[in-house]
Scaffold this motif. Structure first.
Motif: not given
Length: 187
Positions: A29, A34-36, A38
């Motif tokens: 990710g 992004s903070e995600e 995955d």
């Protein structure tokens, strides 16, 4: 690239390449900022070429998109009249990056388009090295990529050196000290 320390090769490999992940990529990710944790399936991101080259061993994970500057519209323009295409605005390292893409994607058509464009443009570049500086020439230089600019510089320096040679101002031949008698040349 073969020359590890070549700044142009380094900058060409920094160019971003769009790709779409075909799988749910766990732990990647951070690649899209992004903070995600995955990357979901069908995520489109742009990565520097050098990173895509490293990921190429897992080609089943992603699909590489051809950058717009090498797409069908630009290829058609290059086939029609490559000398009018502004390579510098498309990509300052158009040829170097294009050759990297040819190797990665095994794109024979792109290889042919680049070769034909280079052949047509190199003739024009060398023609411009034969003329004196003018406004038209300065405008022409703004459409060249970095490889073409370097070739132009080499041609311009060679032409200037040839002019000096023809005018006998490149260097002066002097009589050898052995042949001089009391400060006067025997010739």
């Amino acid at each position: 690239m073969e020359d590890y320390y070549d700044i142009d090769a380094i900058l060409a490999e920094q160019q971003r390449l769009p790709l779409i992940f075909k799988i749910h990529a766990e732990g990647l990710g951070y690649l899209d900022g992004s903070e995600e944790p995955d990357l979901p399936e069908n995520t489109r991101i742009e990565l520097p070429f050098w990173l895509v080259k490293q990921l190429a061993q897992h080609r089943e994970w992603f699909e590489v998109e051809i950058p717009k500057c090498y797409g069908s519209k630009v290829r058609s323009s290059l086939r029609a009249c490559s000398t009018n295409v502004n390579f510098h605005t498309l990509n300052p390292y158009y040829y170097l990056y294009g050759l990297l893409l040819v190797d990665l994607l095994e794109d024979v058509d792109l290889n042919m388009v680049l070769a034909d464009a280079f052949k047509a443009r190199i003739q024009l570049i060398m023609d411009y090295t034969q003329t004196v500086q003018s406004r038209v020439q300065t405008e022409f230089l703004t459409i060249l990529d970095e490889t073409e600019k370097e070739l132009y510089k080499i041609g311009a320096v060679s032409q200037a050196t040839l002019r000096k040679w023809n005018n006998r101002t490149l260097f002066r031949l002097n009589t050898a000290e052995v042949l001089q008698i009391h400060g006067k040349s025997t010739f």
